[in-house]
Design a protein around this motif. Structure first.
Motif, PDB file in Angstrom:
ATOM      1  N   ALA A  11       0.803  -1.222   0.000  1.00 44.37           N
ATOM      2  CA  ALA A  11       0.000   0.000   0.000  1.00 44.37           C
ATOM      3  C   ALA A  11       0.834   1.270   0.000  1.00 44.37           C
ATOM      4  O   ALA A  11       0.432   2.292   0.550  1.00 44.37           O
ATOM      5  CB  ALA A  11      -0.952   0.003   1.196  1.00 44.37           C
ATOM      6  N   LEU A  13       2.374   4.744  -1.300  1.00 40.73           N
ATOM      7  CA  LEU A  13       1.681   5.819  -2.005  1.00 40.73           C
ATOM      8  C   LEU A  13       2.492   6.417  -3.141  1.00 40.73           C
ATOM      9  O   LEU A  13       1.947   7.118  -3.990  1.00 40.73           O
ATOM     10  CB  LEU A  13       1.296   6.929  -1.016  1.00 40.73           C
ATOM     11  CG  LEU A  13       0.327   6.513   0.094  1.00 40.73           C
ATOM     12  CD1 LEU A  13       0.054   7.693   1.007  1.00 40.73           C
ATOM     13  CD2 LEU A  13      -0.969   5.968  -0.486  1.00 40.73           C
ATOM     14  N   THR A  14       3.786   6.165  -3.153  1.00 42.33           N
ATOM     15  CA  THR A  14       4.642   6.751  -4.182  1.00 42.33           C
ATOM     16  C   THR A  14       5.218   5.655  -5.074  1.00 42.33           C
ATOM     17  O   THR A  14       5.125   4.466  -4.753  1.00 42.33           O
ATOM     18  CB  THR A  14       5.801   7.536  -3.544  1.00 42.33           C
ATOM     19  OG1 THR A  14       6.566   6.642  -2.714  1.00 42.33           O
ATOM     20  CG2 THR A  14       5.285   8.683  -2.700  1.00 42.33           C
ATOM     21  N   SER A  17       8.267   3.055  -3.869  1.00 38.03           N
ATOM     22  CA  SER A  17       8.010   3.258  -2.445  1.00 38.03           C
ATOM     23  C   SER A  17       8.796   2.244  -1.630  1.00 38.03           C
ATOM     24  O   SER A  17       9.116   1.160  -2.112  1.00 38.03           O
ATOM     25  CB  SER A  17       6.512   3.105  -2.137  1.00 38.03           C
ATOM     26  OG  SER A  17       6.110   1.746  -2.231  1.00 38.03           O
ATOM     27  N   GLU A  47      -0.625  -3.559  -6.177  1.00 30.98           N
ATOM     28  CA  GLU A  47      -0.353  -2.205  -5.695  1.00 30.98           C
ATOM     29  C   GLU A  47      -1.707  -1.565  -5.380  1.00 30.98           C
ATOM     30  O   GLU A  47      -2.474  -1.244  -6.293  1.00 30.98           O
ATOM     31  CB  GLU A  47       0.383  -1.386  -6.756  1.00 30.98           C
ATOM     32  CG  GLU A  47       1.849  -1.723  -6.899  1.00 30.98           C
ATOM     33  CD  GLU A  47       2.726  -0.935  -5.942  1.00 30.98           C
ATOM     34  OE1 GLU A  47       2.176  -0.304  -5.011  1.00 30.98           O
ATOM     35  OE2 GLU A  47       3.948  -0.957  -6.127  1.00 30.98           O
ATOM     36  N   ARG A  49      -2.558   1.322  -4.417  1.00 31.83           N
ATOM     37  CA  ARG A  49      -2.755   2.673  -4.948  1.00 31.83           C
ATOM     38  C   ARG A  49      -3.364   2.660  -6.350  1.00 31.83           C
ATOM     39  O   ARG A  49      -4.071   3.584  -6.739  1.00 31.83           O
ATOM     40  CB  ARG A  49      -1.439   3.452  -4.947  1.00 31.83           C
ATOM     41  CG  ARG A  49      -0.397   2.937  -5.920  1.00 31.83           C
ATOM     42  CD  ARG A  49       0.961   3.626  -5.725  1.00 31.83           C
ATOM     43  NE  ARG A  49       0.897   5.044  -5.939  1.00 31.83           N
ATOM     44  CZ  ARG A  49       1.016   5.623  -7.128  1.00 31.83           C
ATOM     45  NH1 ARG A  49       1.169   4.870  -8.210  1.00 31.83           N
ATOM     46  NH2 ARG A  49       0.963   6.927  -7.246  1.00 31.83           N
ATOM     47  N   ALA A  52      -7.235   2.652  -5.943  1.00 31.18           N
ATOM     48  CA  ALA A  52      -7.798   3.556  -4.934  1.00 31.18           C
ATOM     49  C   ALA A  52      -9.204   4.032  -5.294  1.00 31.18           C
ATOM     50  O   ALA A  52     -10.108   4.039  -4.451  1.00 31.18           O
ATOM     51  CB  ALA A  52      -6.871   4.754  -4.727  1.00 31.18           C
ATOM     52  N   THR A  85       2.411  -2.363   4.601  1.00 31.95           N
ATOM     53  CA  THR A  85       1.831  -1.024   4.650  1.00 31.95           C
ATOM     54  C   THR A  85       2.855   0.002   5.133  1.00 31.95           C
ATOM     55  O   THR A  85       3.708  -0.327   5.963  1.00 31.95           O
ATOM     56  CB  THR A  85       0.617  -0.986   5.600  1.00 31.95           C
ATOM     57  OG1 THR A  85       0.076   0.346   5.648  1.00 31.95           O
ATOM     58  CG2 THR A  85       1.000  -1.398   7.016  1.00 31.95           C
ATOM     59  N   SER A  93      -1.920   2.411   6.945  1.00 33.37           N
ATOM     60  CA  SER A  93      -2.485   3.527   6.184  1.00 33.37           C
ATOM     61  C   SER A  93      -3.970   3.281   5.922  1.00 33.37           C
ATOM     62  O   SER A  93      -4.452   2.147   5.912  1.00 33.37           O
ATOM     63  CB  SER A  93      -1.747   3.691   4.849  1.00 33.37           C
ATOM     64  OG  SER A  93      -2.073   2.629   3.962  1.00 33.37           O
ATOM     65  N   LEU A  95      -5.463   3.641   3.104  1.00 33.08           N
ATOM     66  CA  LEU A  95      -5.594   2.916   1.844  1.00 33.08           C
ATOM     67  C   LEU A  95      -5.449   1.414   2.059  1.00 33.08           C
ATOM     68  O   LEU A  95      -6.199   0.612   1.484  1.00 33.08           O
ATOM     69  CB  LEU A  95      -4.536   3.425   0.863  1.00 33.08           C
ATOM     70  CG  LEU A  95      -4.638   2.952  -0.584  1.00 33.08           C
ATOM     71  CD1 LEU A  95      -5.964   3.394  -1.205  1.00 33.08           C
ATOM     72  CD2 LEU A  95      -3.462   3.482  -1.394  1.00 33.08           C
TER      73      LEU A  95
END
Length: 200
Positions: A11, A13-14, A17, A47, A49, A52, A85, A93, A95
């Motif tokens: 999870a 976010l970038t 990551s 992934e 993200r 989402a 996470t 997170s 997400l």
């Protein structure tokens, strides 16, 4: 050759990551452990993200999109799960939690799980025991004893220590897959001779 399917839910976010980096290292260690036993591993990386918007729509409507349904089915059908996470406010997170909120609450019942988390400081390492384990206990999953937390320092001089934890956790996950008791390393198995201690 026997094949085991390992789902990897990360999870971060970038892109890239640290959560994905840890997830990839955990998956590689599990694949190596299975390969050493003559078992092929198929790694399915998810992934969060990337899904989402579909996750939000699922929460609002109660129905997953076709793409999200395929992802959820992949996790439910896998032989084992690696879940990683980033740490937010001393917990997982939002997400990450959203993904497991829409997953059927029986999908992980009895499934071996390797837990991982990343963060900027070692102070948040208890996120594994105080946030992640209760969540997966509720889902009736079977987390292995060793969770892996990676702080920023673990990617530098602490890489050797991180690698040791990754290997231990992977060994435990494969043992759980095979319904074997996990081998715990005894720190007193090979003690340093007293003479060496005096000379150090």
């Amino acid at each position: 050759m026997t094949e085991r399917v390992i789902a990897v839910v990360t999870a971060g976010l970038t892109t890239p990551s640290s959560s994905r980096l840890l997830a990839d290292q955990l998956a590689a260690a599990v694949r190596d452990e299975l390969s050493g036993r003559g078992v092929e591993a198929r790694i399915e990386v998810i992934e969060v993200r990337d899904h989402a918007h579909d996750l939000t729509n699922n929460l609002l409507t109660g129905f997953p999109s076709t793409e999200l349904r395929e992802v959820l089915d992949t996790v439910a059908a896998a032989d084992a799960l690696i879940a990683v996470t980033p740490t937010f406010s001393a917990s997982y997170s939002g997400l990450f939690k959203m993904f497991f909120d829409v997953l059927d609450d029986k999908a992980l019942a009895g499934k071996p799980v390797l837990l991982g988390a990343t963060g900027g400081t070692e102070r948040h390492s208890l996120v594994l025991d105080f946030a992640l384990r209760p969540l997966f206990a509720y889902l009736k999953a079977l987390p292995v004893a060793t969770g892996v937390y990676a702080a920023s320092t673990d990617w530098g001089t602490g890489a050797t220590n991180l690698r040791t934890r990754i290997t231990q956790a992977a060994t435990e996950l494969v043992a759980a897959l095979n319904h074997e008791p996990a081998h715990q390393t005894d720190p007193y198995e090979n003690p340093t001779p007293f003479e060496d201690l005096l000379n150090s």
